[in-house]
Design a protein around this motif. Structure first.
Motif, PDB file in Angstrom:
ATOM      1  N   LEU A 156       0.855  -1.191   0.000  1.00  0.00           N
ATOM      2  CA  LEU A 156       0.000   0.000   0.000  1.00  0.00           C
ATOM      3  C   LEU A 156       0.887   1.237   0.000  1.00  0.00           C
ATOM      4  O   LEU A 156       1.780   1.380   0.844  1.00  0.00           O
ATOM      5  N   VAL A 157       0.622   2.144  -0.938  1.00  0.00           N
ATOM      6  CA  VAL A 157       1.451   3.333  -1.124  1.00  0.00           C
ATOM      7  C   VAL A 157       0.599   4.591  -0.963  1.00  0.00           C
ATOM      8  O   VAL A 157      -0.501   4.684  -1.519  1.00  0.00           O
ATOM      9  N   LYS A 158       1.125   5.536  -0.207  1.00  0.00           N
ATOM     10  CA  LYS A 158       0.557   6.878  -0.139  1.00  0.00           C
ATOM     11  C   LYS A 158       1.183   7.698  -1.251  1.00  0.00           C
ATOM     12  O   LYS A 158       2.400   7.877  -1.283  1.00  0.00           O
ATOM     13  N   ILE A 159       0.373   8.171  -2.178  1.00  0.00           N
ATOM     14  CA  ILE A 159       0.887   8.886  -3.344  1.00  0.00           C
ATOM     15  C   ILE A 159       1.063  10.360  -3.006  1.00  0.00           C
ATOM     16  O   ILE A 159       0.151  11.016  -2.512  1.00  0.00           O
ATOM     17  N   HIS A 160       2.270  10.854  -3.281  1.00  0.00           N
ATOM     18  CA  HIS A 160       2.595  12.249  -2.985  1.00  0.00           C
ATOM     19  C   HIS A 160       2.524  13.151  -4.214  1.00  0.00           C
ATOM     20  O   HIS A 160       2.215  14.343  -4.080  1.00  0.00           O
ATOM     21  N   LYS A 172      -2.938   3.863  -3.116  1.00  0.00           N
ATOM     22  CA  LYS A 172      -3.142   2.809  -4.106  1.00  0.00           C
ATOM     23  C   LYS A 172      -2.342   1.570  -3.716  1.00  0.00           C
ATOM     24  O   LYS A 172      -1.219   1.682  -3.202  1.00  0.00           O
ATOM     25  N   VAL A 173      -2.925   0.431  -3.986  1.00  0.00           N
ATOM     26  CA  VAL A 173      -2.275  -0.852  -3.748  1.00  0.00           C
ATOM     27  C   VAL A 173      -1.537  -1.284  -5.014  1.00  0.00           C
ATOM     28  O   VAL A 173      -2.076  -1.205  -6.125  1.00  0.00           O
ATOM     29  N   PHE A 174      -0.289  -1.719  -4.842  1.00  0.00           N
ATOM     30  CA  PHE A 174       0.521  -2.210  -5.961  1.00  0.00           C
ATOM     31  C   PHE A 174       1.071  -3.593  -5.637  1.00  0.00           C
ATOM     32  O   PHE A 174       1.247  -3.945  -4.469  1.00  0.00           O
ATOM     33  N   ARG A 175       1.375  -4.346  -6.688  1.00  0.00           N
ATOM     34  CA  ARG A 175       2.150  -5.568  -6.504  1.00  0.00           C
ATOM     35  C   ARG A 175       3.630  -5.198  -6.422  1.00  0.00           C
ATOM     36  O   ARG A 175       4.080  -4.279  -7.118  1.00  0.00           O
TER      37      ARG A 175
END
Length: 346
Positions: free
Chosen positions: A37-41, A126-129
């Protein structure tokens, strides 16, 4: 600290007009064991983002498509099965095509392109692999790093392809958009000479400041390919970053050297289709279509950027707040920019 359960994001309510860009808040899916899970900046915009919104880009898209392909952010959670590759706090970009790990692209890989075949990155979370993520060079800000996945990697793939650019080569970059400016910088970092074109003297001043050896205003010099042949002693250039499309391709084929490379990347100039059969035979040259690049190439590029941090530092024209995404799109469409247009998300 509890993980976020919702994310604010943009989406296309329907395609056909930029004013159809809408926003809402949606539930985040639960993080699975193999996901990050990534917090997009920050998110940077591409010409592709515009033509997708205008319904002029080929392909099929998910309903209420979340736009954009290029982001930089921070890992805030890692699934149990991800291993030690990623940890909380890592600064990352996602590759343009999530499953393009190495080697050539394929129809299957093309179906994993963010902001097109799959939902994009203009969202808070957003969730990424894990295999689709790349570590950001330490010297770059989130805004600067957001320009890398498409514009920078496209230029890198072009110039480091089957016959990589080398010291002493001459590279022609058309215009001063994101791919062209990154191409200018990568060519300089590789020891090449750079010729840049634009219709604006002000933009050419910036290209000169960035290190371009020669600049040509193609409005004032309509037969710019002849000027390029003069500058190269009649030899022509080794590589062309061809972003104009049909409108400029014929002249690019005249400007390239015998057995040189024309890397077709975009079609921002429009125009009617041009005959390429006889010119390519006459020059024994190569026309190579570029479709971004792989995670492996992304990592290679980042090592080059870390080695030459000042030469390759991304050029950002303007940063818009998240709430002004539509204004960012309109500004990019106006073609007033030099370098990249970025949306600050966080």
């Amino acid at each position: 600290m509890a993980l976020p359960s919702t994310t604010k994001h943009y989406f296309w309510s329907k395609l056909g007009a930029l004013t159809n860009l809408s926003s809402k808040e949606s539930q985040l899916p639960p993080l699975r064991s193999h996901e990050v899970l990534v917090k997009i900046h920050a998110v940077s915009l591409q010409y592709r983002d515009i033509i997708v919104g205008l319904n002029k880009y080929p392909g099929s898209f998910p309903d209420e498509l979340v736009p954009c392909s290029d982001m930089a952010g921070e890992v805030i959670a890692v699934g149990d099965e991800v291993g030690t590759q990623w940890k909380k706090g890592d600064r990352v970009c996602a590759n343009f095509a999530a499953d393009h790990i190495a080697g050539d692209t394929s129809p299957e890989i093309q179906k994993t392109a963010h902001g097109g075949a799959i939902h994009g990155v203009l969202t808070q979370y957003k969730v990424f692999r894990p295999h689709s993520l790349v570590r950001i060079p330490d010297h770059l800000s989130f805004e600067e790093a957001s320009t890398l996945p498409c514009a920078a990697l496209t230029a890198y793939n072009a110039l480091m392809g089957p016959v990589p650019v080398k010291g002493g080569d001459t590279v022609l970059v058309l215009g001063t958009g994101g791919v062209s400016i990154h191409g200018l910088q990568i060519a300089l970092a590789s020891g090449a000479k750079v010729i840049a074109t634009s219709s604006s003297d002000e933009k050419l001043k910036l290209a000169t400041k960035l290190g371009a050896h020669h600049v040509i205003n193609y409005k004032k010099t309509p037969e710019w390919h002849e000027e390029i042949l003069k500058l190269t002693g009649g030899r022509g250039v080794d590589h062309v970053l061809e972003v104009g499309g049909p409108d400029s391709l014929a002249k690019s084929l005249k400007a390239v050297r015998v057995a040189g490379w024309v890397h077709t990347i975009g079609f921002v100039g429009g125009g009617e289709p041009t005959d390429v059969v006889f010119p390519t035979i006459r020059k024994a040259c190569y026309i190579r279509g570029i479709q971004i690049g792989s995670v492996a190439q992304f990592n290679d590029m980042n090592r080059l950027f870390a080695l030459h941090p000042e030469v390759t530092r991304p050029v950002i024209d303007k940063v818009f707040p998240f709430e002004e995404a539509l204004q960012a799109y309109e500004y990019l469409k106006s073609q007033q920019h030099v370098g990249k247009v970025v949306i600050k998300v966080a």
